[in-house]
Write a protein that holds these residues in place. Structure first.
Motif: not given
Length: 147
Positions: A14-41
Motif C-alpha cells: 500500500a505504501l509503495l504502489v497503493g495508488s494503483l490498487g495493488l494492495h487490494r489485489f494482494y488482499l482480495y485478488g484480481f477480481k476486486d473491482r475497487l482495486g481496478w478503479f484505483y488505476c483510473i484517477p
C-alpha cells in the motif's frame, strides 16, 4: 486453505504502489473491482503532470487532474496506516481465518511512520496546489472583468 496474507507485506505494498490498487489485489485478488478503479484517477493525475510539462502551469485541465494523483497517493498512505496499525489478532481473523496468529515486529510500524510522513506531505501539497490555482484563476477573472 487460502494463502497467508502478510500484514507487513500489505502495509508496504500500500505504501509503495497503493495508488494503483495493488494492495487490494494482494488482499482480495484480481477480481476486486475497487482495486481496478484505483488505476483510473492515478493515471489521470499522471496525465495532468504530463500536461503541465507540455503546456505549462496555465493549463486548466491539469489543475483538475493533478489533485487526483495527490488524493490517490494520500488514500494509499491511509490504507498503509490502517493495515499497519491493525492488531495481529484482528488481521489474521479477517485475512487468515483458521490459521494461527502471526506476530509482526517493527516492519509494519516503520511502514506506518513512512506513510504518515508521505501522506501528510502529499495531502498538504495537494491542498496548497489546488488552493493556489483556484485563487490565481479568480484574480485573472477579476482582472478581465475590470478591464
Amino acid at each position: 486453505m487460502a494463502a497467508y496474507k502478510s500484514k507487513t507485506l500489505a502495509t508496504w505494498v500500500a505504501l509503495l504502489v497503493g495508488s494503483l490498487g495493488l494492495h487490494r489485489f494482494y488482499l482480495y485478488g484480481f477480481k476486486d473491482r475497487l482495486g481496478w478503479f484505483y488505476c483510473i484517477p492515478t493515471f489521470l493525475g499522471l496525465h495532468g503532470i504530463q500536461r503541465v510539462q507540455d503546456y505549462g502551469l496555465d493549463d486548466h485541465l491539469s489543475w483538475a487532474l493533478i489533485p487526483l494523483l495527490g488524493l490517490m497517493v494520500a488514500q494509499a498512505m491511509l490504507a498503509a496506516i490502517l493495515y499497519g496499525l491493525t492488531p495481529d489478532e484482528r488481521w489474521d481473523a479477517r485475512h487468515n481465518p483458521g490459521q494461527p496468529v502471526h506476530a509482526t515486529r517493527w516492519a509494519p510500524v516503520l511502514g506506518v511512520i513512512t506513510a504518515l510522513l508521505i501522506g501528510a506531505g502529499v495531502l498538504m501539497a495537494t491542498i496548497a496546489f489546488s488552493g493556489q490555482r483556484y485563487f490565481e484563476y479568480q484574480v485573472e477573472e477579476a482582472k478581465k472583468i475590470s478591464q
